[in-house]
Design an enzyme around this catalytic site. Structure first.
Site, PDB file in Angstrom:
ATOM      1  N   GLU A   1     -15.442  12.897  13.152  1.00 20.24           N
ATOM      2  CA  GLU A   1     -15.506  11.790  12.166  1.00 20.24           C
ATOM      3  C   GLU A   1     -17.104  11.811  11.471  1.00 20.24           C
ATOM      4  OE1 GLU A   1     -12.234   9.333  14.770  1.00 20.24           O
ATOM      5  OE2 GLU A   1     -14.446   8.956  14.996  1.00 20.24           O
TER       6      GLU A   1
ATOM      7  N   THR B   1      -4.885  11.263  13.615  1.00 19.32           N
ATOM      8  CA  THR B   1      -5.122   9.818  13.455  1.00 19.32           C
ATOM      9  C   THR B   1      -6.221   9.595  12.614  1.00 19.32           C
ATOM     10  OG1 THR B   1      -6.340  10.153  15.295  1.00 19.32           O
ATOM     11  CG2 THR B   1      -4.340   9.110  15.698  1.00 19.32           C
TER      12      THR B   1
ATOM     13  N   ASN C   1     -15.340   4.167  12.851  1.00 16.73           N
ATOM     14  CA  ASN C   1     -14.976   3.641  14.245  1.00 16.73           C
ATOM     15  C   ASN C   1     -15.109   2.161  13.976  1.00 16.73           C
ATOM     16  OD1 ASN C   1     -14.600   5.877  16.212  1.00 16.73           O
ATOM     17  ND2 ASN C   1     -16.175   6.714  14.993  1.00 16.73           N
TER      18      ASN C   1
ATOM     19  N   THR D   1     -10.546  11.356  20.919  1.00 15.14           N
ATOM     20  CA  THR D   1      -8.894  11.416  21.359  1.00 15.14           C
ATOM     21  C   THR D   1      -8.371  12.691  20.519  1.00 15.14           C
ATOM     22  OG1 THR D   1      -9.039   8.997  20.948  1.00 15.14           O
ATOM     23  CG2 THR D   1      -6.866  10.013  20.957  1.00 15.14           C
TER      24      THR D   1
ATOM     25  N   LYS E   1      -4.722  17.850  17.422  1.00 14.67           N
ATOM     26  CA  LYS E   1      -5.426  16.795  16.780  1.00 14.67           C
ATOM     27  C   LYS E   1      -6.697  16.114  17.390  1.00 14.67           C
ATOM     28  CE  LYS E   1      -5.345  12.771  17.509  1.00 14.67           C
ATOM     29  NZ  LYS E   1      -6.267  11.795  17.842  1.00 14.67           N
TER      30      LYS E   1
END
Length: 394
Positions: free
Chosen positions: A266, A145, A389, A182, A171
């Protein structure tokens, strides 16, 4: 040379679940029934595929396939989400000539969005037609993702009966603080191993790896790890020596993947290895490591390459662990910053200027209260985390 264990084939398809127009549906199939095990999120809002898979494995610890979609998490989607999940199993099973009960599902993406069933109906035959044409690397890419890179690790293990292979794909970049567990991950093995032994081996490996990482302190609704062992190598892992070697290899593969999750946090630029020793108990050591690893002030200091030992010490102090403050020693990248309740007499800013530019940053904390220990991998926190985000659904 293929990284895949014997008897496994892979497929991907571009179903259109995501805007980018890339592969977003992944499938793996074992040529023979495989022993199957899993660990799952402890979030009280588990996604539909988590509920479906847990029930499947409780009834029968075996599977032939795993199918994963990105784009929609199918979490908090009610009865419709459960029906849709089972329908996806039926669609893929029909295209492959398998039973729906042979297929373990997983999903990742936006919470609350229903699966796009019209796209599933079109994609299932294309997915089946691609079987055997994709690789584990393709599988890992299709389940991404916000990941910056695909995550894969493999090992070969020489057992008394011969060589077996393992490969793991994962992932995850944000919403990472597994409590299983996630993140999604699948690990495959071609050894012959008993179902109960395989499940325990997987659970023990998860405790040492995926359950010891954090990016942002969030535990997803969808966290899932599947382990399939199909015995296609013809090599049995049943004696103590073989099981020990297989367990070590499994833990090593999952350890690689866990590190990659933190590395790919991230907006992350650092991986802090927080090692706590001398605690009154392992539980106290974990409290300290997690408090430091979750601290936004510590994480932003690491991102800014700032040797701000005060933020680390403050986090240790509020962790709830039992220790004498005068016994605490804090070391960053090999430079001792804090001892006997005060900073050391060193020019730590100069000493740490170069070390703090590195990707991997060791933080060693000694509590001086006992023999308890714990190690946690944590990312730093930078501007890009907010950007990713804030724009996740737009």
């Amino acid at each position: 040379m293929s990284t895949a264990p014997k008897g496994f084939r892979f497929a991907t398809a571009c179903a259109g679940f995501r805007k980018e127009g890339r592969a977003d549906l992944a499938l793996l199939v074992s040529d023979v029934p495989a022993v199957a095990a899993g660990t799952f999120t402890q979030n009280r809002f588990p996604a539909a595929p988590v509920l479906v898979a847990k029930a499947m494995l409780a009834e029968r610890p075996a599977a032939r396939a795993v199918v994963i979609n990105s784009g929609q998490a199918n979490a908090c989607t009610g009865d419709e989400g459960m029906r849709n999940c089972r329908t996806t199993q039926e669609l893929v099973a029909s295209a492959l000539g398998l039973e729906a009960s042979d297929i373990l599902p997983a999903s990742t993406g936006v919470i609350g969005a229903q699966l796009k069933m019209d796209l599933w109906e079109k994609a299932a035959p294309a997915l089946a037609a691609n079987l055997g044409k994709a690789t584990p690397e393709d599988f890992a890419r299709a389940i991404m993702t916000t990941d910056a890179f695909h995550k894969i690790s493999h090992r070969e293990v020489s057992l008394p009966g011969g060589v077996v292979k393992l490969v793991g794909m994962a992932k995850g970049a944000g919403m990472i603080c597994p409590n299983m567990a996630t993140m999604l991950s699948v690990v495959l093995c071609d050894a012959q191993v008993e179902a109960s032994v395989w499940q325990k081996m997987l659970r023990d490996a998860v405790e040492l790896t995926f359950n010891r990482v954090t990016v942002d302190g969030d535990t997803s609704t969808n966290d899932t790890l599947y382990g399939l062992a199909n015995g296609a190598s013809g090599v049995s892992a049943s004696d103590e020596e073989s099981l020990k070697a297989l367990s070590a290899a499994l833990t090593s593969v999952l350890g690689d993947l866990a590190y990659m999750l933190v590395k790919d946090g991230e907006g992350a630029s650092k991986v802090a290895r927080i090692h706590v020793t001398g605690a009154a108990s392992d539980a106290d050591a974990e409290r300290v490591a997690r408090t430091v690893g979750h601290s936004q002030l510590v994480k932003t200091a690491l991102y800014g390459r700032d040797a701000n030992w005060g933020r680390i010490v403050a986090a240790v102090g509020r962790s709830g662990a039992d220790f004498n403050p005068d016994d605490v020693v804090v070391t960053l990248c090999g430079v001792e910053l804090f001892r006997k309740g005060q900073p050391t007499d060193l020019d730590f800013d100069a000493l740490l200027e170069e070390p703090l530019k590195q990707r991997d940053l060791p933080i060693d904390i000694v509590l001086g209260s006992g023999s308890g220990s714990y190690t946690l991998l944590a990312s730093d926190l930078g501007h890009e985390y907010v950007n990713v985000n804030a724009d996740y659904r737009s």
